[in-house]
Design an enzyme around this catalytic site. Structure first.
Site, PDB file in Angstrom:
ATOM      1  CB  SER A   6      -0.896   0.009   1.231  1.00 44.66           C
ATOM      2  OG  SER A   6      -1.447   1.306   1.391  1.00 44.66           O
ATOM      3  CG  HIS A  29      -3.658  -1.681  -1.692  1.00 38.22           C
ATOM      4  ND1 HIS A  29      -4.696  -2.546  -1.938  1.00 38.22           N
ATOM      5  CD2 HIS A  29      -4.096  -0.872  -0.685  1.00 38.22           C
ATOM      6  CE1 HIS A  29      -5.710  -2.277  -1.130  1.00 38.22           C
ATOM      7  NE2 HIS A  29      -5.374  -1.260  -0.360  1.00 38.22           N
ATOM      8  CG  ASP A  31      -5.172   2.230   0.778  1.00 36.65           C
ATOM      9  OD1 ASP A  31      -6.068   1.364   0.715  1.00 36.65           O
ATOM     10  OD2 ASP A  31      -4.019   1.994   1.175  1.00 36.65           O
ATOM     11  CG  MET A  33      -8.766   6.581   2.234  1.00 43.52           C
ATOM     12  SD  MET A  33      -8.061   6.609   3.883  1.00 43.52           S
ATOM     13  CE  MET A  33      -7.021   5.137   3.829  1.00 43.52           C
ATOM     14  CG  HIS A  62      -9.043  -0.440  -0.593  1.00 41.31           C
ATOM     15  ND1 HIS A  62      -8.457  -0.578   0.655  1.00 41.31           N
ATOM     16  CD2 HIS A  62     -10.379  -0.597  -0.387  1.00 41.31           C
ATOM     17  CE1 HIS A  62      -9.405  -0.783   1.564  1.00 41.31           C
ATOM     18  NE2 HIS A  62     -10.577  -0.790   0.960  1.00 41.31           N
ATOM     19  CG  MET A  64     -11.470   2.512   1.929  1.00 39.59           C
ATOM     20  SD  MET A  64      -9.915   2.584   2.834  1.00 39.59           S
ATOM     21  CE  MET A  64      -8.788   2.729   1.456  1.00 39.59           C
ATOM     22  CG  MET A 133     -11.465  -3.600   4.947  1.00 40.14           C
ATOM     23  SD  MET A 133      -9.962  -3.087   4.102  1.00 40.14           S
ATOM     24  CE  MET A 133      -9.133  -2.113   5.368  1.00 40.14           C
ATOM     25  CG  ASP A 171      -5.932  -3.206   3.095  1.00 42.14           C
ATOM     26  OD1 ASP A 171      -4.902  -2.886   3.714  1.00 42.14           O
ATOM     27  OD2 ASP A 171      -6.600  -2.402   2.406  1.00 42.14           O
TER      28      ASP A 171
HETATM   29  C1  DX5 Z   1      -6.363   1.183   5.506  1.00 43.32           C
HETATM   30  C2  DX5 Z   1      -5.895   0.905   4.101  1.00 43.32           C
HETATM   31  C3  DX5 Z   1      -4.729   0.012   4.046  1.00 43.32           C
HETATM   32  C4  DX5 Z   1      -3.502   0.544   4.747  1.00 43.32           C
HETATM   33  C5  DX5 Z   1      -2.760  -0.639   5.291  1.00 43.32           C
HETATM   34  O1  DX5 Z   1      -7.621   1.749   5.473  1.00 43.32           O
HETATM   35  O2  DX5 Z   1      -6.925   0.278   3.336  1.00 43.32           O
HETATM   36  O3  DX5 Z   1      -4.430  -0.373   2.698  1.00 43.32           O
HETATM   37  O4  DX5 Z   1      -2.649   1.290   3.936  1.00 43.32           O
HETATM   38  O5  DX5 Z   1      -1.690  -0.184   6.052  1.00 43.32           O
HETATM   39  P1  DX5 Z   1      -0.932  -1.157   7.062  1.00 43.32           P
HETATM   40  O6  DX5 Z   1      -0.401  -2.306   6.254  1.00 43.32           O
HETATM   41  O7  DX5 Z   1       0.123  -0.290   7.633  1.00 43.32           O
HETATM   42  O8  DX5 Z   1      -1.950  -1.618   8.080  1.00 43.32           O
HETATM   43 ZN    ZN Z   2      -6.330  -0.569   1.402  1.00 46.04          ZN
END
Ligand code: DX5
Ligand code: ZN
Length: 219
Positions: A6, A29, A31, A33, A62, A64, A133, A171
């Site tokens: 990520s 990956h 993210d 958001m 991903h 969110m 998750m 994840d």
């Molecule tokens: C959290 C994200 C993850 C995050 C994981 O909401 O979806 O992808 O980056 O980070 P680590 O591996 O540090 O938990």
């Molecule tokens: Zn993620």
């Protein structure tokens, strides 16, 4: 057994170089958001489009975000090879999954820790991956929630009954300490942010995680 680092834990001022550091991974990956579905704001389509131009490996988006029915297909059209939406936010997840495939991406559904899998099992024919998750979505660097492993097992069982090539992704809090339990439970795609970008050498951390996962592959 695939590793998807990520970039949430990468240096956002140097994303091209940060992608090149993980060129031995299977996916990058990303993210996305929106500050609504989760209480954090990261990046959106314009940045993803820029990353697509320079990434040595395919992008695993991903999302969110609220209203993925409206926004997710653009990520597939832009060239993300895997696009994950949160089922909690989707109005018509089956139609959305079909739209993502029609746009050329693998279609994936994510489940927050409090979301049961059973009500959505019937969506499997339209899915290429289920993301379980293992933290509350929103932030990197949180502790792994071992109580989600039962859900990973449940999804793996359903995928086996269903047949076809549907991947099971985990994840959140995935590291050398936790990846073996995830693999044992049936995960085959592993997202790791802090465990990769927080390591002295990202490429070595990826190889180590993949080796640990392979040794604990679900039978
Ligand atoms: C959290 C994200 C993850 C995050 C994981 O909401 O979806 O992808 O980056 O980070 P680590 O591996 O540090 O938990
Ligand atoms: Zn993620």
């Amino acid at each position: 057994m695939q590793i998807s680092p990520s970039i949430l834990s990468a240096d956002f001022a140097n994303l091209e170089a940060e992608l090149k550091r993980i060129a031995n991974a299977d996916w990058a990956h990303v993210d996305v958001m929106d500050g609504h579905f989760v209480p954090n704001l990261t990046l959106g389509l314009p940045v993803v489009e820029a990353l697509l131009k320079v990434s040595p490996i395919p992008l695993d988006a991903h999302l969110m975000i609220d209203d993925p029915d409206r926004w997710a297909p653009s990520y597939a059209e832009a060239g993300c090879r895997s696009v994950t939406f949160h089922v909690e936010a989707a109005t018509n997840p089956r139609r959305l999954a079909r739209d993502l495939r029609a746009a050329g991406a693998r279609a994936a559904m994510a489940l927050k820790p409090g979301t049961e899998f059973a009500p959505y099992e019937e969506l499997l024919p339209d899915l290429d991956m289920v993301l379980v998750m293992t933290v509350e979505p929103g932030f990197g660097g949180q502790s792994f929630m071992a109580d989600q492993l039962g859900k990973v097992r449940q999804v793996r069982e359903a995928v086996r009954r269903h047949g076809g090539e549907i991947w099971v992704q985990v994840d959140g809090g995935v590291s050398a300490e936790t990846i073996e339990r995830c693999a044992d439970a049936g995960a085959d795609v592993f997202v790791a942010g802090s465990a990769v970008y927080g390591a002295p050498a990202a490429a070595e951390a990826i190889d180590e995680l993949r080796a640990l996962a392979r040794r604990h592959r679900h039978p």
